[in-house]
Scaffold this motif. Structure first.
Motif, short mmCIF file in Angstrom:
data_model
loop_
_atom_site.label_atom_id
_atom_site.label_comp_id
_atom_site.label_asym_id
_atom_site.label_seq_id
_atom_site.Cartn_x
_atom_site.Cartn_y
_atom_site.Cartn_z
N UNK A 93 0.84 -1.20 0.00
CA UNK A 93 0.00 0.00 0.00
C UNK A 93 0.87 1.25 0.00
N UNK A 94 1.93 1.27 0.82
CA UNK A 94 2.83 2.43 0.84
C UNK A 94 3.48 2.65 -0.52
N UNK A 95 3.92 1.56 -1.15
CA UNK A 95 4.52 1.67 -2.49
C UNK A 95 3.52 2.25 -3.48
N UNK A 96 2.32 1.71 -3.50
CA UNK A 96 1.30 2.17 -4.44
C UNK A 96 0.97 3.64 -4.20
N UNK A 97 0.76 4.02 -2.96
CA UNK A 97 0.44 5.41 -2.66
C UNK A 97 1.58 6.34 -3.02
N UNK A 98 2.81 5.90 -2.78
CA UNK A 98 3.97 6.73 -3.12
C UNK A 98 3.95 7.10 -4.59
N UNK A 99 3.58 6.14 -5.43
CA UNK A 99 3.56 6.38 -6.87
C UNK A 99 2.20 6.86 -7.39
N UNK A 100 1.25 7.09 -6.49
CA UNK A 100 -0.05 7.59 -6.90
C UNK A 100 -0.86 6.56 -7.67
N UNK A 101 -0.69 5.31 -7.33
CA UNK A 101 -1.39 4.21 -8.01
C UNK A 101 -2.15 3.38 -6.99
N UNK A 102 -2.98 2.48 -7.49
CA UNK A 102 -3.60 1.49 -6.62
C UNK A 102 -2.67 0.28 -6.51
N UNK A 103 -2.88 -0.52 -5.50
CA UNK A 103 -2.07 -1.73 -5.34
C UNK A 103 -2.20 -2.61 -6.58
N UNK A 104 -3.42 -2.69 -7.12
CA UNK A 104 -3.66 -3.53 -8.29
C UNK A 104 -2.94 -3.02 -9.54
N UNK A 105 -2.68 -1.72 -9.60
CA UNK A 105 -1.95 -1.16 -10.73
C UNK A 105 -0.45 -1.43 -10.64
N UNK A 106 0.05 -1.63 -9.44
CA UNK A 106 1.48 -1.86 -9.24
C UNK A 106 1.81 -3.35 -9.21
N UNK A 107 0.96 -4.14 -8.57
CA UNK A 107 1.22 -5.57 -8.41
C UNK A 107 0.19 -6.38 -9.20
N UNK A 108 0.67 -7.38 -9.92
CA UNK A 108 -0.17 -8.18 -10.80
C UNK A 108 -0.07 -9.65 -10.42
N UNK A 109 -1.17 -10.23 -9.99
CA UNK A 109 -1.19 -11.66 -9.68
C UNK A 109 -1.11 -12.45 -10.97
N UNK A 110 -0.36 -13.53 -10.94
CA UNK A 110 -0.20 -14.36 -12.14
C UNK A 110 -1.16 -15.54 -12.09
N UNK A 111 -2.46 -15.22 -11.98
CA UNK A 111 -3.50 -16.27 -11.93
C UNK A 111 -3.60 -16.97 -13.26
#
Length: 64
Positions: free
Chosen positions: A46-64
């Protein structure tokens, strides 16, 4: 889990060390996240995503 941390960090002109310092983690932690060797805790993701002004889903991608 794939992520865009390296690209976002590069676009922001930050080194791994500088990003780690801003987020309160080590350079090694940032490197491990970027390499996909470490999935961050939810609070760190969450801190990483907020730092870059993105959502967690925009930064991290599950490989389902």
């Amino acid at each position: 889990m794939d992520n865009d941390v390296r690209e976002l960090r590069g676009s922001a002109g930050l080194s791994q060390q500088a990003l780690g310092e801003r987020l309160g983690v080590s350079r090694q932690t940032i490197n491990a996240i970027e390499q996909g060797r470490y999935d961050p805790s939810l609070p760190l993701a969450i801190r990483l995503a907020r730092f870059f002004g993105r959502t967690v889903e925009e930064v991290f991608h599950c490989d389902d």
